[in-house]
Design a protein around this motif. Sequence first.
Motif, PDB file in Angstrom:
ATOM      1  N   LEU A 105       0.794  -1.224   0.000  1.00 22.79           N
ATOM      2  CA  LEU A 105       0.000   0.000   0.000  1.00 22.79           C
ATOM      3  C   LEU A 105       0.826   1.273   0.000  1.00 22.79           C
ATOM      4  CD1 LEU A 105      -3.089  -0.789   2.267  1.00 22.79           C
ATOM      5  CD2 LEU A 105      -2.705  -1.234  -0.166  1.00 22.79           C
ATOM      6  N   SER A 106       2.048   1.243   0.532  1.00 25.18           N
ATOM      7  CA  SER A 106       2.860   2.459   0.490  1.00 25.18           C
ATOM      8  C   SER A 106       3.183   2.871  -0.942  1.00 25.18           C
ATOM      9  CB  SER A 106       4.159   2.266   1.281  1.00 25.18           C
ATOM     10  OG  SER A 106       3.898   2.269   2.662  1.00 25.18           O
ATOM     11  N   VAL A 107       3.312   1.885  -1.836  1.00 21.28           N
ATOM     12  CA  VAL A 107       3.567   2.209  -3.244  1.00 21.28           C
ATOM     13  C   VAL A 107       2.346   2.895  -3.855  1.00 21.28           C
ATOM     14  CG1 VAL A 107       4.323   1.301  -5.465  1.00 21.28           C
ATOM     15  CG2 VAL A 107       5.054   0.178  -3.365  1.00 21.28           C
ATOM     16  N   LEU A 108       1.163   2.531  -3.388  1.00 23.05           N
ATOM     17  CA  LEU A 108      -0.068   3.156  -3.886  1.00 23.05           C
ATOM     18  C   LEU A 108      -0.284   4.534  -3.275  1.00 23.05           C
ATOM     19  CD1 LEU A 108      -2.542   0.124  -3.691  1.00 23.05           C
ATOM     20  CD2 LEU A 108      -0.716   0.576  -5.342  1.00 23.05           C
ATOM     21  N   ARG A 109       0.244   4.744  -2.088  1.00 25.53           N
ATOM     22  CA  ARG A 109      -0.030   5.966  -1.325  1.00 25.53           C
ATOM     23  C   ARG A 109       1.010   7.055  -1.505  1.00 25.53           C
ATOM     24  NH1 ARG A 109       0.782   3.837   3.444  1.00 25.53           N
ATOM     25  NH2 ARG A 109      -1.292   2.923   3.455  1.00 25.53           N
ATOM     26  N   ARG A 110       2.265   6.673  -1.543  1.00 28.97           N
ATOM     27  CA  ARG A 110       3.346   7.659  -1.422  1.00 28.97           C
ATOM     28  C   ARG A 110       3.374   8.730  -2.517  1.00 28.97           C
ATOM     29  NH1 ARG A 110       7.670   7.547   2.083  1.00 28.97           N
ATOM     30  NH2 ARG A 110       9.515   8.738   1.475  1.00 28.97           N
ATOM     31  N   PRO A 111       2.996   8.435  -3.769  1.00 27.54           N
ATOM     32  CA  PRO A 111       3.026   9.514  -4.767  1.00 27.54           C
ATOM     33  C   PRO A 111       2.188  10.726  -4.373  1.00 27.54           C
ATOM     34  CG  PRO A 111       2.728   7.401  -5.844  1.00 27.54           C
ATOM     35  CD  PRO A 111       2.600   7.151  -4.373  1.00 27.54           C
ATOM     36  N   TRP A 112       1.105  10.497  -3.648  1.00 30.12           N
ATOM     37  CA  TRP A 112       0.204  11.596  -3.306  1.00 30.12           C
ATOM     38  C   TRP A 112       0.702  12.389  -2.105  1.00 30.12           C
ATOM     39  CZ3 TRP A 112      -1.307  10.787  -7.722  1.00 30.12           C
ATOM     40  CH2 TRP A 112      -1.587   9.491  -8.187  1.00 30.12           C
ATOM     41  N   MET A 113       1.817  11.959  -1.529  1.00 28.67           N
ATOM     42  CA  MET A 113       2.462  12.702  -0.453  1.00 28.67           C
ATOM     43  C   MET A 113       3.545  13.626  -1.002  1.00 28.67           C
ATOM     44  SD  MET A 113       2.744   9.381   2.065  1.00 28.67           S
ATOM     45  CE  MET A 113       3.655  10.208   3.349  1.00 28.67           C
ATOM     46  N   MET A 114       3.762  13.567  -2.320  1.00 27.77           N
ATOM     47  CA  MET A 114       4.786  14.383  -2.960  1.00 27.77           C
ATOM     48  C   MET A 114       4.130  15.542  -3.708  1.00 27.77           C
ATOM     49  SD  MET A 114       6.949  11.275  -4.702  1.00 27.77           S
ATOM     50  CE  MET A 114       7.553   9.881  -3.742  1.00 27.77           C
ATOM     51  N   ARG A 115       4.874  16.638  -3.821  1.00 26.68           N
ATOM     52  CA  ARG A 115       4.360  17.763  -4.596  1.00 26.68           C
ATOM     53  C   ARG A 115       4.174  17.357  -6.052  1.00 26.68           C
ATOM     54  NH1 ARG A 115       7.845  21.235  -3.238  1.00 26.68           N
ATOM     55  NH2 ARG A 115       6.633  22.359  -1.677  1.00 26.68           N
ATOM     56  N   THR A 116       5.137  16.614  -6.586  1.00 27.23           N
ATOM     57  CA  THR A 116       5.049  16.077  -7.941  1.00 27.23           C
ATOM     58  C   THR A 116       5.175  14.562  -7.846  1.00 27.23           C
ATOM     59  OG1 THR A 116       6.098  18.049  -8.857  1.00 27.23           O
ATOM     60  CG2 THR A 116       6.009  16.092 -10.254  1.00 27.23           C
ATOM     61  N   PRO A 117       4.086  13.809  -8.049  1.00 29.18           N
ATOM     62  CA  PRO A 117       4.154  12.344  -7.931  1.00 29.18           C
ATOM     63  C   PRO A 117       5.226  11.765  -8.841  1.00 29.18           C
ATOM     64  CG  PRO A 117       1.878  13.068  -8.042  1.00 29.18           C
ATOM     65  CD  PRO A 117       2.727  14.276  -8.327  1.00 29.18           C
ATOM     66  N   GLY A 118       6.012  10.822  -8.288  1.00 30.02           N
ATOM     67  CA  GLY A 118       7.124  10.249  -9.046  1.00 30.02           C
ATOM     68  C   GLY A 118       6.748   9.031  -9.849  1.00 30.02           C
ATOM     69  N   TRP A 119       5.547   8.469  -9.645  1.00 34.98           N
ATOM     70  CA  TRP A 119       5.103   7.310 -10.406  1.00 34.98           C
ATOM     71  C   TRP A 119       3.591   7.209 -10.301  1.00 34.98           C
ATOM     72  CZ3 TRP A 119       7.661   7.048  -5.761  1.00 34.98           C
ATOM     73  CH2 TRP A 119       6.980   6.465  -4.687  1.00 34.98           C
ATOM     74  N   ASP A 120       3.016   6.476 -11.235  1.00 35.04           N
ATOM     75  CA  ASP A 120       1.583   6.219 -11.268  1.00 35.04           C
ATOM     76  C   ASP A 120       1.367   4.778 -10.811  1.00 35.04           C
ATOM     77  OD1 ASP A 120      -1.033   5.474 -11.998  1.00 35.04           O
ATOM     78  OD2 ASP A 120      -1.053   6.850 -13.698  1.00 35.04           O
ATOM     79  N   PRO A 121       0.786   4.568  -9.631  1.00 34.78           N
ATOM     80  CA  PRO A 121       0.670   3.204  -9.107  1.00 34.78           C
ATOM     81  C   PRO A 121      -0.221   2.296  -9.941  1.00 34.78           C
ATOM     82  CG  PRO A 121       0.243   4.845  -7.395  1.00 34.78           C
ATOM     83  CD  PRO A 121       0.268   5.562  -8.693  1.00 34.78           C
TER      84      PRO A 121
END
Length: 332
Positions: A105-121
Amino acid sequence: MTKAFPAFSRPGRRSVLAAAGAMLAAPGIPRAQGRFPDRPIQIIVPWPPGGSADLQIRSMGEHMTRALGQPVIVQNRPGVSGTLGPVQVAQQARPDGHTLTQMHLSVLRRPWMMRTPGWDPVNDFTHIIGLTGWLFGCAVKADSRFRTWQEMIAFARANPERLTYTTSGIGTTNHLAMETIQEREGIKLTHVPFRSSNEAVTAALGGQVDMVCDSSTWAPFVEAGTMRALSVWTAERVPRFPNVPTLKELGYDMTVTSPYGISGPRGMDEGVVRILHDAMRDALMTPENAEVRARFDMPLVYLDTQAYRAFVAERVEYEKAMVRRLNITLDG
């Protein structure tokens, strides 16, 4: 709030070799796929060795090696709250089915904690199968002043930020669950993240933090009497710890098991996906793998490829909303 997911019935068991052979002969699969796998398969586990997910996936790998006729090798690649390995697979691996990763789930969640998401889960991976989840809970040293969850909450309410707790990283499922609990209770704890649940338990045992809130690495220490569990986060009480209340019993209406699965880079051939899915499903259902899951009280959360892709898409939206509601960011 962490969402509960329904239980899924156990599918009928059959021989992995028969399943793989049937697939290779199936008319809908291109003949070139008959060579898969033609070399070792690597599964990235984004945690240090020795944890529950590591051992569970290694158990599957042993069965898959015999079924597929090629070595299935687990490589530990921890870092960045368990997202370093999966993101490297998404960005660097060839989509030929020989490099896969645990998907959590962290892979699904972490992009939305970044100003610019680094990947699309959803779109940067080929999601293959849902497997199982973790037993989460909170535990303290046996000589802690806290004998119950209620005593811990009362202390935290009277002493803002004084009580420390550890998890395996910022933005992990257990961290966000604890943020939700603090919000509901009107308390403030001090979060001390570590790279892994093993390190978190070591810190709690060493007195560096007051409490560990993480997956079941703490469980053997509770059984040995060197730690005391204050809560478990499963839907029902855990047989090994019948006197430890669930979060639901404590009034939170939360079930936190953080289901995980296996994925590869985007663009994988669907015939290869089917071969991998069937081999993994049969490995998951072996008595040996069931024994590993039982050792760590890991709930079976089997999802076939279609259902797992639907789960990932739905869960991404849920995680995105949760991160925004709690206003958790990684880069300011």
